[in-house]
Structure formats: C-alpha cells, structure tokens
Write a protein that holds these residues in place. Structure first.
Motif, PDB file in Angstrom:
ATOM      1  N   ARG A  21       0.824  -1.202   0.000  1.00 39.76           N
ATOM      2  CA  ARG A  21       0.000   0.000   0.000  1.00 39.76           C
ATOM      3  C   ARG A  21       0.862   1.258   0.000  1.00 39.76           C
ATOM      4  O   ARG A  21       2.023   1.237   0.430  1.00 39.76           O
ATOM      5  CB  ARG A  21      -0.919   0.023   1.226  1.00 39.76           C
ATOM      6  CG  ARG A  21      -1.950  -1.090   1.247  1.00 39.76           C
ATOM      7  CD  ARG A  21      -2.886  -1.012   2.431  1.00 39.76           C
ATOM      8  NE  ARG A  21      -3.859  -2.103   2.398  1.00 39.76           N
ATOM      9  CZ  ARG A  21      -4.998  -2.060   1.704  1.00 39.76           C
ATOM     10  NH1 ARG A  21      -5.302  -0.961   1.005  1.00 39.76           N
ATOM     11  NH2 ARG A  21      -5.831  -3.085   1.723  1.00 39.76           N
ATOM     12  N   THR A  22       0.268   2.354  -0.475  1.00 40.04           N
ATOM     13  CA  THR A  22       0.937   3.648  -0.400  1.00 40.04           C
ATOM     14  C   THR A  22       0.925   4.118   1.047  1.00 40.04           C
ATOM     15  O   THR A  22       0.226   3.550   1.907  1.00 40.04           O
ATOM     16  CB  THR A  22       0.234   4.698  -1.273  1.00 40.04           C
ATOM     17  OG1 THR A  22      -1.057   4.986  -0.691  1.00 40.04           O
ATOM     18  CG2 THR A  22       0.052   4.203  -2.695  1.00 40.04           C
ATOM     19  N   THR A  23       1.649   5.171   1.323  1.00 42.14           N
ATOM     20  CA  THR A  23       1.657   5.723   2.685  1.00 42.14           C
ATOM     21  C   THR A  23       0.283   6.271   3.059  1.00 42.14           C
ATOM     22  O   THR A  23      -0.019   6.440   4.241  1.00 42.14           O
ATOM     23  CB  THR A  23       2.708   6.833   2.797  1.00 42.14           C
ATOM     24  OG1 THR A  23       2.481   7.811   1.766  1.00 42.14           O
ATOM     25  CG2 THR A  23       4.119   6.263   2.668  1.00 42.14           C
ATOM     26  N   ALA A  24      -0.572   6.533   2.055  1.00 43.54           N
ATOM     27  CA  ALA A  24      -1.929   7.021   2.315  1.00 43.54           C
ATOM     28  C   ALA A  24      -2.919   5.868   2.453  1.00 43.54           C
ATOM     29  O   ALA A  24      -4.116   6.097   2.678  1.00 43.54           O
ATOM     30  CB  ALA A  24      -2.368   7.961   1.192  1.00 43.54           C
ATOM     31  N   ARG A  65      15.163   9.045   1.189  1.00 44.43           N
ATOM     32  CA  ARG A  65      14.169   9.766   2.000  1.00 44.43           C
ATOM     33  C   ARG A  65      13.266  10.558   1.073  1.00 44.43           C
ATOM     34  O   ARG A  65      13.734  11.146   0.084  1.00 44.43           O
ATOM     35  CB  ARG A  65      14.859  10.722   2.986  1.00 44.43           C
ATOM     36  CG  ARG A  65      15.675  10.017   4.068  1.00 44.43           C
ATOM     37  CD  ARG A  65      16.547  10.987   4.820  1.00 44.43           C
ATOM     38  NE  ARG A  65      17.549  11.565   3.928  1.00 44.43           N
ATOM     39  CZ  ARG A  65      18.693  10.952   3.621  1.00 44.43           C
ATOM     40  NH1 ARG A  65      18.976   9.765   4.128  1.00 44.43           N
ATOM     41  NH2 ARG A  65      19.548  11.533   2.794  1.00 44.43           N
ATOM     42  N   ALA A  66      11.992  10.613   1.411  1.00 47.02           N
ATOM     43  CA  ALA A  66      11.050  11.340   0.566  1.00 47.02           C
ATOM     44  C   ALA A  66      11.435  12.815   0.440  1.00 47.02           C
ATOM     45  O   ALA A  66      11.214  13.445  -0.607  1.00 47.02           O
ATOM     46  CB  ALA A  66       9.636  11.205   1.127  1.00 47.02           C
ATOM     47  N   ALA A  91       9.544   7.542   4.456  1.00 46.76           N
ATOM     48  CA  ALA A  91       8.582   8.541   3.986  1.00 46.76           C
ATOM     49  C   ALA A  91       8.507   9.679   4.996  1.00 46.76           C
ATOM     50  O   ALA A  91       7.607   9.737   5.836  1.00 46.76           O
ATOM     51  CB  ALA A  91       7.210   7.894   3.781  1.00 46.76           C
ATOM     52  N   ASP A  92       9.459  10.612   4.907  1.00 46.56           N
ATOM     53  CA  ASP A  92       9.510  11.704   5.886  1.00 46.56           C
ATOM     54  C   ASP A  92       8.887  12.999   5.377  1.00 46.56           C
ATOM     55  O   ASP A  92       8.968  14.038   6.033  1.00 46.56           O
ATOM     56  CB  ASP A  92      10.964  11.966   6.301  1.00 46.56           C
ATOM     57  CG  ASP A  92      11.843  12.388   5.142  1.00 46.56           C
ATOM     58  OD1 ASP A  92      11.417  12.211   3.972  1.00 46.56           O
ATOM     59  OD2 ASP A  92      12.958  12.895   5.393  1.00 46.56           O
ATOM     60  N   ALA A  93       8.247  12.951   4.197  1.00 46.66           N
ATOM     61  CA  ALA A  93       7.605  14.159   3.655  1.00 46.66           C
ATOM     62  C   ALA A  93       6.671  13.762   2.517  1.00 46.66           C
ATOM     63  O   ALA A  93       6.824  12.693   1.909  1.00 46.66           O
ATOM     64  CB  ALA A  93       8.658  15.144   3.148  1.00 46.66           C
ATOM     65  N   GLU A  94       5.667  14.622   2.261  1.00 44.70           N
ATOM     66  CA  GLU A  94       4.843  14.459   1.069  1.00 44.70           C
ATOM     67  C   GLU A  94       5.479  15.263  -0.066  1.00 44.70           C
ATOM     68  O   GLU A  94       6.119  16.286   0.176  1.00 44.70           O
ATOM     69  CB  GLU A  94       3.420  14.973   1.324  1.00 44.70           C
ATOM     70  CG  GLU A  94       2.642  14.111   2.311  1.00 44.70           C
ATOM     71  CD  GLU A  94       1.193  14.576   2.442  1.00 44.70           C
ATOM     72  OE1 GLU A  94       0.951  15.787   2.241  1.00 44.70           O
ATOM     73  OE2 GLU A  94       0.329  13.740   2.727  1.00 44.70           O
ATOM     74  N   LEU A 102      -0.368  15.891  -5.333  1.00 48.10           N
ATOM     75  CA  LEU A 102       0.432  14.979  -4.521  1.00 48.10           C
ATOM     76  C   LEU A 102       0.789  13.711  -5.298  1.00 48.10           C
ATOM     77  O   LEU A 102      -0.013  13.222  -6.112  1.00 48.10           O
ATOM     78  CB  LEU A 102      -0.321  14.591  -3.253  1.00 48.10           C
ATOM     79  CG  LEU A 102      -0.509  15.695  -2.197  1.00 48.10           C
ATOM     80  CD1 LEU A 102      -1.383  15.174  -1.066  1.00 48.10           C
ATOM     81  CD2 LEU A 102       0.837  16.169  -1.669  1.00 48.10           C
ATOM     82  N   ILE A 103       1.968  13.187  -5.030  1.00 36.12           N
ATOM     83  CA  ILE A 103       2.422  11.953  -5.673  1.00 36.12           C
ATOM     84  C   ILE A 103       2.378  10.829  -4.634  1.00 36.12           C
ATOM     85  O   ILE A 103       2.943  10.965  -3.538  1.00 36.12           O
ATOM     86  CB  ILE A 103       3.850  12.113  -6.217  1.00 36.12           C
ATOM     87  CG1 ILE A 103       3.890  13.221  -7.272  1.00 36.12           C
ATOM     88  CG2 ILE A 103       4.356  10.796  -6.810  1.00 36.12           C
ATOM     89  CD1 ILE A 103       5.275  13.508  -7.819  1.00 36.12           C
ATOM     90  N   PRO A 104       1.723   9.716  -4.950  1.00 38.54           N
ATOM     91  CA  PRO A 104       1.676   8.590  -4.003  1.00 38.54           C
ATOM     92  C   PRO A 104       3.088   8.092  -3.686  1.00 38.54           C
ATOM     93  O   PRO A 104       3.979   8.117  -4.537  1.00 38.54           O
ATOM     94  CB  PRO A 104       0.871   7.525  -4.752  1.00 38.54           C
ATOM     95  CG  PRO A 104       0.115   8.273  -5.802  1.00 38.54           C
ATOM     96  CD  PRO A 104       0.970   9.436  -6.182  1.00 38.54           C
ATOM     97  N   ALA A 105       3.276   7.610  -2.464  1.00 35.09           N
ATOM     98  CA  ALA A 105       4.593   7.137  -2.028  1.00 35.09           C
ATOM     99  C   ALA A 105       4.494   5.717  -1.506  1.00 35.09           C
ATOM    100  O   ALA A 105       3.500   5.315  -0.904  1.00 35.09           O
ATOM    101  CB  ALA A 105       5.144   8.057  -0.948  1.00 35.09           C
TER     102      ALA A 105
END
Length: 432
Positions: A21-24, A65-66, A91-94, A102-105
């Motif tokens: 899954r993405t971070t979202a 790192r993001a 994932a330390d940032a969007e 926004l780009i999925p991570a």
C-alpha cells in the motif's frame, strides 16, 4: 544503505509485497516496474501500476528519503510530472508535482529482507584494503557468471572507446582517414605524451601531410618542426641534418601559413621514460608510418589478423631517428616493439573498427574486431594481478581488457549491484 540498493530492490522486486500500500493506505499492484533511465529525469520510465482502482502508466522516482525530492528541486522540474509513484526508504515528507498535485509514495524500509540488506552491506562496506569487495564470497559464484561478466565489461570498455572515436569523427567532418590519423597520433604518446601529440595533430592537418606523403624528408620537417624539436641549441648547433630540416620546415610553414611551432620542447614529457619511449623517437616512427602507409584507415579496417596489423605498424623511422634519441643526441634506437604494437591494436584499431561498424551498421565487423583482442597476449599489471590471484581466467588481451573494465567500472566504485557477480551474491528468494 545507498540509493542504488533501492533501485536494485525495485527493479527486481526484492521486497515483501504482502498487502502493498501507499503511505496514504491505497492498495498498489505492480504490473510493470519500468525501464532504468540512464539520462536526466525519473529513475524508471514506462512503469505500469494499479493504485487503488486506477491503472497508471508513467515513471517511478526513487530516493532514500522522501524529502530528497525537494532537496533535488524535482517539484519545479516538469520532467518529474510524469512520476506516478515515489519509492522511498523513509517517507519523511509528502511530495508534489509542479502543479501542486500529490504523488503517491511507497515506503520500503520495513519491507526489505534483512538477509538481502546484510549481503549488500557486506559488499559495499568491505575494507578498502580488500582486493575486491566480493573476494571472500567468490567461491559461491559459478564460473559462467564470472566469465560472462568479464565479457560484458570488455564490450562496455570497447564501446566507450568507440564512442570517443565517433565523437572525434564528428568533429573532423566525418572524415574517417582524418579520424584514424588523429587517433593514432594521440595513441603514439602512450599516455605520457598523448596530449601533446593530440595537439600536434590538430595543429598539423592531415590535408597538409597528404600532399607530402611521398616525401619522407618533408613529412619529417613538418612534424618535427611543428612539434618544436628543430630548435637551435647546444646539442644541434653542429647537426647539419637538423639544420636542413629546420630550413625545410620554415619553407613549408610559410607555404601553408602554419604559424610558429605548435609546441615547445618543455611541453613534452621525458620523466620516467626509457629513451626508446622518448617523444622524438615516437615521432620518428610516426613519420615512417605516414610515409609507408598513405591510406591509414583503409589499411586498419581491412587487415584480417593481428599479424597483418603488426606488419602495418612496423614501418621504419627515418635513418636519423634510428640512431638519435633526441635531436643532436646519438644512440641506438629500437623499432616499435611488439608490446607497443599490441597496445595500438587494443586502444586504436579495435575501437576505430567498432566505431565504423556502428556507423555503417555492420554488427559482424564489431564481432570480428573485438575478436582481434583474443589473438593478443594478456596484459599484466597491478590491477589484473588481483584478478589472477582470485582465479579469474586471464589468457589474452580480451581477458585483460575485461578485467580492467571490471575493476574501473564496477569493483573500484563499489557498483556491486550493477555487476552480475555482486548481484548473484546479493540475491535471495523472492517474498510474496
């Protein structure tokens, strides 16, 4: 951990994909990882993913790192608007595209296989004193893997040299004869004097030399005069031969508006050179070659064997330069040796022929040209000796060139994941 490890993990999908899954929180299904991008822009192009209920086609960018996204200023670069997934260690940032979307991570840190990371770390963090990062583990690698990697490195090395020849060819108006002349001039410097000889070739066009190719004395006057060797000094004060060449050079220089000598004596390197390698000796050999072989490129292209090429390079220098190491200084001078000829075949003839083969789209010429290296003896130096000691096959110049390429392009910079040997050692069975 370095970013190239995440590239490797993504490319081969060596991570836990259970409930990906993405971070979202959106479900991810990887349909196509994409192709590695060697140019500017995102790391992987033409990827295909299903994120949630939507199928996406686009690019994948990878960072440790993001927040590296903003650090690299990707948010202002339109080339990165095609990114559909940001794969990161942490994932330390969007992150956003230039339009603010926004780009999925996907965060991989917790999904990495510990054994895979441990083996990678052991390679890239091997002590600097280690002969190779993988030396302690080489016994685990099949011989076929090592052989194929050396062959791959060889071809990459030849292609890089051919690319240099092609660039020279473009700057010379796509004149293959002039390309052969410039390449040979630089190569006759054998590293220490390659740069001065390359400058001499630029200052003395082949078009001028062609007009005098049947007159060795005039070729000699042009080359030695423009090289700055016909100066009047204590050693040449009573040397009638040098005085005669000086007068001939002055006449030809004015005739062709060549200006003053292109170089001066102090620009040539003599330090740690044996007299047989002194610049005037090499220049004398070039005079003999240009006089005896008026069509350089055709002869180099059509020679069918190392024996034929060896004969090509054995043109005799003018008599004076067979008895003088430098103007006014006598001594018995040997001809161009077999080792030097082998280096010229390796560093000029093979790349020149490969470049031409690509130019005329004749892949069979590439194969036959590279095969010449298998007729040459192996080169031994501090780098190849390391691989010899570790059991790598090393019988011909093809092996030597492959091992040198392996050292320079993979082992020394610790690019283990780009090497078939290192990759083999790092690989683990895939998780779900």
């Amino acid at each position: 951990m370095k970013e190239d490890f995440l590239h490797y993990v993504w490319q081969h999908q060596y991570f836990d994909k259970l409930e990906l899954r993405t971070t979202a929180g959106e479900e991810i299904q990887v349909l196509r990882t994409g192709q590695r991008n060697a140019d500017a822009g995102p790391d992987f192009l033409n990827a295909r993913l299903r994120i949630g209920e939507v199928e996406w086609n686009g690019a994948v960018e990878i960072h440790l790192r993001a927040s590296d996204w903003s650090r690299h200023q990707h948010q202002t670069d339109p080339k990165y608007d095609q990114v559909i997934l940001h794969v990161v260690g942490a994932a330390d940032a969007e992150v956003q595209r230039t339009n603010g979307s926004l780009i999925p991570a996907l965060a991989l840190q917790a999904r990495l296989m510990p054994e895979l990371l441990a083996r990678y770390t052991a390679l890239v963090e091997a002590p600097a004193a280690a002969p190779l990062p993988c030396a302690p583990l080489l016994h685990l690698v099949p011989e076929i893997t090592k052989t194929m990697m050396v062959e791959r490195a060889l071809l990459e090395r030849v292609e890089r040299k051919a690319d240099t020849i092609m660039e020279l060819h473009r700057t010379l108006g796509q004149d293959w004869e002039a390309t052969a002349y410039h390449a040979l001039m630089a190569a006759f410097g054998f590293q220490k004097n390659s740069e001065p000889l390359a400058r001499l070739a630029k200052a003395l066009p082949l078009a001028v030399l062609r007009r005098h190719r049947h007159d060795r004395r005039q070729l000699e006057a042009l080359l030695f005069g423009q090289a700055g060797f016909l100066v009047d000094n204590e050693e040449t004060a009573n040397d009638e031969y040098i005085q005669d060449l000086r007068q001939e050079h002055e006449f030809l220089r004015h005739k062709y508006s060549l200006g003053e000598a292109a170089l001066v004596v102090h620009e040539w390197n003599y330090l740690r050179l044996r007299p047989a390698n002194f610049p005037p000796v090499r220049l004398g050999q070039l005079v003999g070659l240009l006089h005896a072989r008026p069509t350089l490129f055709d002869a180099l292209l059509t020679a069918q064997s190392v024996a034929a090429l060896t004969e090509f390079f054995q043109a005799q220098a003018p008599e004076y330069w067979r008895t003088h190491f430098r103007p006014g200084r006598t001594g018995k001078v040997p001809g161009l040796g077999k080792t030097s000829i082998d280096l010229l075949i390796t560093n000029v003839v093979v790349p020149l022929r490969v470049a031409y083969a690509h130019y005329v789209d004749k892949p069979e010429v590439v194969e036959s040209s590279v095969a010449l290296l298998s007729e040459l003896p192996a080169e031994h130096n501090q780098y190849t000796d390391v691989y010899d000691a570790l059991g790598f096959v090393h019988r011909t110049a093809a092996d030597s060139q492959g091992l040198l390429a392996l050292h320079k392009s993979y082992c020394a910079p610790r690019r283990c994941l780009h090497c078939a040997i290192g990759s083999r050692l790092v690989q683990q069975p895939r998780l779900r």
